[in-house]
Design an enzyme around this catalytic site. Structure first.
Site, PDB file in Angstrom:
ATOM      1  N   LYS A 166       0.773  -0.971   0.072  1.00  0.00           N
ATOM      2  CA  LYS A 166      -0.011  -0.180   0.062  1.00  0.00           C
ATOM      3  C   LYS A 166       0.990   1.287  -0.008  1.00  0.00           C
ATOM      4  O   LYS A 166       1.692   1.365   1.000  1.00  0.00           O
ATOM      5  CB  LYS A 166      -0.838   0.041   1.132  1.00  0.00           C
ATOM      6  N   ASP A 188      -1.458  10.363  -6.609  1.00  0.00           N
ATOM      7  CA  ASP A 188       0.003  10.025  -6.960  1.00  0.00           C
ATOM      8  C   ASP A 188       0.200   8.472  -6.617  1.00  0.00           C
ATOM      9  O   ASP A 188       1.570   7.972  -6.868  1.00  0.00           O
ATOM     10  CB  ASP A 188       1.046  10.772  -6.282  1.00  0.00           C
ATOM     11  N   ASP A 191     -16.680  -0.250   0.485  1.00  0.00           N
ATOM     12  CA  ASP A 191     -15.420  -0.676  -0.187  1.00  0.00           C
ATOM     13  C   ASP A 191     -14.457  -1.017   1.053  1.00  0.00           C
ATOM     14  O   ASP A 191     -13.362  -1.596   0.882  1.00  0.00           O
ATOM     15  CB  ASP A 191     -14.689   0.232  -1.035  1.00  0.00           C
TER      16      ASP A 191
END
Length: 472
Positions: A109, A121, A244
Site C-alpha cells: 500500500k 500519486d 469498499d
C-alpha cells in the site's frame, strides 16, 4: 534473491475485468522501518534476514519470485452515495499464499499509481503507514479480526499533500481483500459471469460449507455482526464504513480516520470527513446492516427466482439487528464478568454506559478499574454509580471467577489517539523509538505493567486529537 514467499496467486485466476496486472513503481531509497518476523513465519516466508532485500521487496523496487502483482477493481457506496468505480488507487496485491491457517493476501500500500488512482500519486506518507501498522497489530492483539502489518518501508522520497511529507509503503496481510464493493461493481456492470466467479471464489476461500448465495450472505452477516460488536466493546470507531471498506471475510480493514475513544460518548466522531456523524460510534451497528443490505442486493442476480431471493435476503438482513445485539450483549457481558449474559442484563450494561457518558468517564479505564478494583475518579463520587456497583456485584456473585473473565475482556492499554499522533510526529523527525515502543507494549494489551502505565493516561487538553484523517 534469497527471500522465499510461497505464492499461490488464486485471485489472478478470476475474470480479468476484476483487476489490472502491473508492477509497483520503484522508489528512490527504500529503507526498512519494521518487519513482522512472527507474521512472516506464519505465512511461510523464509530467509528474511537480509534487510536490504526486505527493503527492496516491500518498498516495491523488486518483485519477489512467484508474485503476480495486481490492482483490484471495486465500486462502493461512500457515505451513502454511489461511486461506480473505485479500486486500488495506491495498492498492489503481490499475491496470495496458502498456509495451515488459510489463504492470505500480501498487498503493498503506497506502491505507486494504478489505473484506478483517479489522478492521485498512488503514494502514502509516513504517518498513515505507521498508524495502520500500530493500529492493525494492536487490534490483532486485542483479539479483533483484522488485517495485519507485515512491513513498513521508508521510500526516501517526499509526497505532497498540504505540504511535503516523507513517503512510506506498508505491506498489509488480509484473509482477502474481497469487499462488498467488489460484488457491487459486477452487478452495476451486469457482469453475471464475473459475479458468479467471484461468489464461487469467495465461498471457497471463506465459507466453504455454504451451498448457495443465501447461505453465503448469512455467513457474512454473522461474521460482520461479531466484528462490529467487538468494535463496540473496545470503544473503537472505524470512521469510514463505506462498502469498499467492508470485507466479506469479516475483518477490520483500512485504518484511515479510525480512533479509540477516551471519554465515552455514544455518538463520538473523529473522522474529519464524517461531517454528519454517519459513522459515529453508536451508528456502527446500523451501518453494518445497511452494508449487508447492499451485499444482499448484489447477490440477487445469482438466484434462480429473483422474487423469492428478495424475500429470503430481506429476512436475513432484517434478522441482523437481533444478532448484533446478542453479540453486543455477550461482549459487554464478558467485560462485566458474565459468562452467559441474559436479556435482563441489558439494563445493567446500558445503565453503566449512560453513567459513563454523563460523567465523561474514560471508556477503557472504567472497565479496567472495575476489573482491578481500583479507583475511578470520574465515577466514584456519583451516588448513582455506587448504587449501580452494588447491583453489579450482586449480579456477578453467581458467576464462577468473573474477574478472570473481565481480565480477558478489558484491556489495560489501547493505542490512544494522542499517543499515535506523538509517535507519528517523532517519526517524521527521524525518531522511530516511540513507534517501536508502542508496538512492543500493545502486543500484550491485557497485561498491566509499570512500563505501559503511560498508555493508560487520557490526553491532557493540549494533547487532545479532535479529528483524524484518511491522509494516506
Amino acid at each position: 534473491m534469497s527471500l522465499s514467499i510461497p505464492f499461490a496467486n488464486t485471485y489472478g485466476t478470476l475474470p480479468a475485468q476484476l483487476f489490472t496486472r502491473m508492477k509497483p513503481t520503484a522508489v528512490a531509497d527504500p529503507s526498512l522501518i519494521a518487519f513482522n518476523h512472527d507474521l512472516a513465519a506464519e505465512l511461510g516466508i523464509e530467509n528474511t534476514q537480509d534487510i536490504a532485500e526486505l527493503s527492496r521487496v516491500f518498498g516495491g523496487n523488486e518483485v519477489p519470485q512467484g508474485a503476480d502483482p495486481l490492482a483490484q477493481l471495486y465500486a462502493a457506496h461512500q457515505f451513502g452515495q454511489w461511486n461506480p468505480q473505485l479500486g486500488d488507487g495506491r495498492a498492489l496485491m503481490l499475491g496470495d499464499v496458502e498456509t495451515t491457517a488459510g489463504r492470505f493476501d500480501i498487498q503493498l500500500k503506497g506502491s505507486g499509481p494504478t489505473p484506478y488512482s483517479r489522478n492521485g500519486d498512488g503514494r502514502a506518507w509516513l504517518g498513515p503507514v505507521l498508524r495502520e501498522y500500530v493500529m492493525s497489530e494492536a487490534m490483532h492483539a486485542l483479539g479483533i479480526p483484522t488485517t495485519r502489518a507485515l512491513a513498513a518501508v521508508a521510500t526516501g522520497e517526499q509526497v505532497f499533500r498540504e505540504t511535503a511529507l516523507p513517503g512510506a509503503v506498508i505491506t498489509r496481510v488480509a484473509a482477502s481483500h474481497i469487499r462488498v464493493g467488489t460484488f457491487q461493481i459486477l452487478v452495476a456492470r451486469r457482469d453475471l459471469d464475473g459475479l458468479q466467479a467471484l461468489n464461487e471464489h469467495a465461498v471457497e476461500r471463506h465459507y466453504p460449507d455454504c451451498n448457495n448465495p443465501l447461505e453465503f450472505l448469512q455467513a457474512v452477516i454473522h461474521a460482520q455482526a461479531k466484528l462490529v460488536a467487538k468494535w463496540m466493546s473496545i470503544g473503537f470507531i472505524h470512521g469510514v464504513m463505506n462498502t469498499d471498506n467492508c470485507t466479506v471475510s469479516g475483518e477490520t480493514i483500512d485504518y484511515g480516520p479510525c480512533a479509540f475513544m477516551d471519554e465515552f460518548h455514544p455518538m463520538q466522531v473523529f473522522s474529519s470527513i464524517d461531517r454528519h456523524g454517519r459513522y459515529a460510534y453508536g451508528n456502527q451497528p446500523d451501518i453494518i446492516v445497511w452494508n449487508m443490505a447492499q451485499l444482499a442486493t448484489s447477490l440477487v442476480p445469482l438466484m434462480p427466482d429473483a422474487d423469492q431471493a428478495v424475500k429470503d435476503f430481506t429476512a436475513a438482513v432484517h434478522a441482523m439487528p437481533k444478532l448484533l445485539h446478542e453479540n453486543w450483549r455477550n461482549a459487554f457481558g464478558a467485560k462485566l464478568g458474565m459468562t452467559s449474559p441474559s436479556q435482563e442484563d441489558d439494563r445493567l450494561i446500558q445503565e453503566l454506559l449512560q453513567l459513563m457518558a454523563d460523567e465523561k468517564a474514560d471508556f477503557t479505564n472504567t472497565f479496567r478499574a472495575l476489573t482491578d478494583g481500583t479507583a475511578n475518579p470520574k465515577l466514584d463520587k456519583s451516588d448513582a454509580f455506587q448504587s449501580w456497583t452494588q447491583r453489579w456485584r450482586t449480579r456477578i456473585e453467581r458467576e464462577e471467577d468473573p474477574i478472570a473473565k473481565m481480565r480477558a475482556a478489558n484491556p489495560y492499554i489501547i493505542p490512544r489517539n494522542h499517543q499515535i499522533e506523538a509517535m507519528i510526529q517523532a517519526a517524521v523527525q527521524g525518531d522511530y523509538d516511540p513507534f517501536h515502543r508502542l508496538n512492543a507494549l500493545l502486543a500484550t494489551p491485557f497485561a498491566a505493567s509499570s512500563e505501559a502505565l503511560y498508555l493508560t493516561h487520557p490526553p491532557q487538553d493540549a494533547e487532545r486529537v479532535e479529528a483524524t484523517f484518511c491522509g494516506t
